[in-house]
Design an enzyme around this catalytic site. Structure first.
Site, short mmCIF file in Angstrom:
data_model
loop_
_atom_site.label_atom_id
_atom_site.label_comp_id
_atom_site.label_asym_id
_atom_site.label_seq_id
_atom_site.Cartn_x
_atom_site.Cartn_y
_atom_site.Cartn_z
N TYR A 84 0.83 -1.13 0.02
CA TYR A 84 0.09 -0.06 -0.16
C TYR A 84 0.90 1.12 0.04
CZ TYR A 84 -4.90 -0.09 0.13
OH TYR A 84 -6.37 -0.41 -0.31
N GLU B 254 -0.38 4.71 -0.53
CA GLU B 254 -1.44 6.11 -0.91
C GLU B 254 -0.34 7.41 -0.85
OE1 GLU B 254 -4.81 6.09 1.46
OE2 GLU B 254 -5.77 4.37 0.21
N ASP C 208 -5.60 13.78 -25.40
CA ASP C 208 -5.34 12.22 -24.92
C ASP C 208 -4.50 11.44 -26.09
OD1 ASP C 208 -5.98 9.43 -24.78
OD2 ASP C 208 -8.00 9.77 -24.34
N THR D 104 -2.59 6.18 -22.35
CA THR D 104 -2.39 4.83 -21.65
C THR D 104 -0.96 4.47 -21.83
OG1 THR D 104 -3.41 4.01 -23.74
CG2 THR D 104 -4.82 4.03 -21.91
N LYS E 180 -0.90 0.60 -25.26
CA LYS E 180 -1.19 0.55 -26.88
C LYS E 180 0.22 0.46 -27.54
CE LYS E 180 -5.88 2.46 -26.25
NZ LYS E 180 -5.95 3.03 -24.81
N ARG F 91 -0.76 -2.39 -18.77
CA ARG F 91 -2.18 -1.62 -19.13
C ARG F 91 -2.28 -0.59 -17.86
NH1 ARG F 91 -6.25 -3.12 -21.59
NH2 ARG F 91 -4.91 -4.57 -22.73
N1 DSN Z 1 -10.48 3.44 -27.11
C1 DSN Z 1 -10.29 2.01 -26.85
C2 DSN Z 1 -9.63 1.31 -28.03
O1 DSN Z 1 -8.87 2.12 -28.61
O2 DSN Z 1 -9.62 0.14 -28.24
C3 DSN Z 1 -9.87 1.62 -25.58
O3 DSN Z 1 -10.31 2.38 -24.73
#
Ligand code: DSN
Length: 402
Positions: free
Chosen positions: A45, A47, A189, A215, A218, A224
């Protein structure tokens, strides 16, 4: 050992190894990343933030999180970073909270045209807490003059760019100029293109945007999770409070360790070559499909859209299912201006991030394009198609060795 679960993990391992993975948002994380993410760090933990925690015993996770922060700042040339978001959705939620009051007006691209659920979809938190309006595409492409016109009319507090199914390079400077003219904030984003940005094959939004979210799993090829970047110290403080304690509790330090490894891998010369091959492979497959008569979008990045309704007379849902039967994984996707509903769609989104990690060559990418065309036009049998999948995949690295 929990046989029930591990048997399923083994089956998923076989599926990942034996299939051609073309979901544009997926990738294969390295062995080091997977090892860190499955490590004993999950027990801790922590925080708070490095060196300012609510728990004792944080000396090692402090160092790990601090290394992750320093590496991601260097990778994207940002002054401040938060590496705790559990996902891209949480990263976006925290970014909105840091940038806007409740009810603030956000101008974004609608999901159906290639945006994201958190960019104002009625089924996402985003449209409940903020007032979203959208800019249109022109023939599937951003029309910056049209965006400017809508922005001047709508006078949003924030313009949001960065998309989930957009096949062109984004001109961030152009959007920043519009934000300056309108007098509004700019957020990007970059989840889909983060790996391309890290490798320098797509412009870096950090130079122009007030806040950049992403993220890490990808094109960036990490575990993830999410990140938030900014060059503004005041915003950085607001982002930290928006993540913890506002939206999240304890950070996932095992995932943050995986993120730290990912940022190091993404700064290597090998990763640059990977990102270049990724863009080349995507174009090779897209060009092959077009040469055979398919209706496809253009591409300058890691993905393109295939209009299966106009090409083969079937829906995206049917095309996805049929390809899955031969071990090719894709996802149904709306085509800009789509006449069908999101659960059917006219298109497929096809991306090469995952297969390029495994060693897909340009020739393989062309062969995949041909295979998709021949199979969906019923020119080859499922047996022939499966044989072809096997022969392509047999040349690639097993996922355990990545
Ligand atoms: N936007 C979705 C994708 O591109 O698969 C993931 O959140």
């Amino acid at each position: 050992m929990d046989k029930e679960i591990f048997d399923l993990i083994n089956k998923e391992n076989i599926r990942q190894n034996e299939g051609i993975e073309l979901i544009a948002s997926e990738n294969y994380a390295s062995k080091d990343i997977r090892q860190a993410c499955g490590s004993i760090l999950t027990n801790k933990y922590a925080e708070g933030y490095p060196f300012k925690r609510y728990y004792g015993g944080c000396e090692f996770v402090d160092d790990i999180e601090n290394i992750a922060i320093e590496r991601v700042k260097a990778l994207f040339n940002a002054k401040f970073a938060n590496v705790q978001p559990h996902s891209g959705s949480q990263a976006n939620a925290a970014a909105y909270r840091a940038l806007l009051p409740d009810g603030g007006k956000i101008l974004s691209l609608v999901l159906n045209d290639g945006g994201h659920l958190t960019h104002g979809s009625p089924v996402s938190f985003s449209s409940h807490f903020y007032n979203f309006v959208h800019y249109p595409l022109n023939n599937g492409k951003l029309d910056y003059e049209l965006l400017r016109k809508v922005a001047l009319e709508e006078k949003p507090n924030l313009i949001l760019a960065g998309f989930s199914a957009y096949p062109y390079i984004i001109d961030f400077k152009r959007i920043k100029d519009i934000c300056d003219e309108v007098g509004c904030l700019f957020m990007v984003d970059m989840a889909h293109i983060a790996g391309l940005v890290a490798a320098g094959v797509h412009p870096n939004p950090v130079e122009y945007a007030d806040v950049v979210t992403s993220t890490t799993h990808k094109t960036l090829r990490g575990p993830r999770g999410g990140i938030i970047l900014t060059n503004n110290e005041e915003l950085a403080k607001r982002i930290n409070s928006a993540i913890f304690p506002f939206y999240q509790g304890g950070p996932l330090e095992h995932i943050i360790a995986g993120k730290a490894i990912c940022f190091k891998e993404a700064s290597s010369p090998e990763f640059k070559k990977y990102a270049q091959s990724l863009v080349e492979n995507t174009k090779a497959c897209r060009d092959k499909l077009q040469s055979l008569g398919a209706k496809v979008s253009e591409t300058e990045v890691h993905l393109f859209l295939l209009n299966v309704l106009d090409t083969f007379g079937i829906t995206g849902l049917d095309a996805q299912k049929r390809l899955e039967e031969i071990g090719v994984t894709t996802n149904k996707n709306m085509i800009p201006g789509d006449s069908l509903k999101p659960n059917k769609t006219s298109g497929l989104r096809i991306g090469f991030a995952a297969v390029t990690t495994r060693g897909c060559t340009k020739k393989d990418a062309e062969d995949i394009g041909e295979l998709i065309y021949l199979y969906l036009s019923n020119s080859i049998s499922p047996e022939e198609a499966k044989k072809k999948v096997k022969s392509i995949v047999s040349k690639w690295k097993p996922i355990e060795e990545i």
